[in-house]
Design a protein around this motif. Sequence first.
Motif, PDB file in Angstrom:
ATOM      1  N   GLU A 123     -14.906  -2.220 -11.598  1.00 20.42           N
ATOM      2  CA  GLU A 123     -15.736  -1.401 -12.487  1.00 20.42           C
ATOM      3  C   GLU A 123     -15.985  -0.020 -11.915  1.00 20.42           C
ATOM      4  O   GLU A 123     -16.067   0.960 -12.669  1.00 20.42           O
ATOM      5  N   HIS A 138     -13.148   2.329 -12.829  1.00 21.53           N
ATOM      6  CA  HIS A 138     -12.936   2.654 -14.245  1.00 21.53           C
ATOM      7  C   HIS A 138     -14.159   3.207 -14.853  1.00 21.53           C
ATOM      8  O   HIS A 138     -15.054   3.250 -15.140  1.00 21.53           O
ATOM      9  N   HIS A 168     -17.145  -5.652  -9.103  1.00 25.40           N
ATOM     10  CA  HIS A 168     -17.825  -4.379  -8.830  1.00 25.40           C
ATOM     11  C   HIS A 168     -16.818  -3.295  -8.437  1.00 25.40           C
ATOM     12  O   HIS A 168     -16.896  -2.161  -8.917  1.00 25.40           O
TER      13      HIS A 168
END
Length: 69
Positions: free
Chosen positions: A66, A69, A63
């Motif tokens: 992500e 990004h 998490h």
Amino acid sequence: MIAGLVCIVCRTDYRAAPDTDAAVVAHHGDKQLLACAGVCARMASGSVTGFDETPLPLAERIHMYEAEH
């Protein structure tokens, strides 16, 4: 950098091998750097078990990656 998602020594991807025992061996900023427990951890930190610190859960590491990004 995909800190916490791959072994910094052998490059095992923990997302593909979630049962791999990982050890915290360093920090980069506010992120944990992990190595596979055993030989990789010894090579990275001098200790088979790395630091006396529990790695964050894999789902949390994914998490965080992500979110960046």
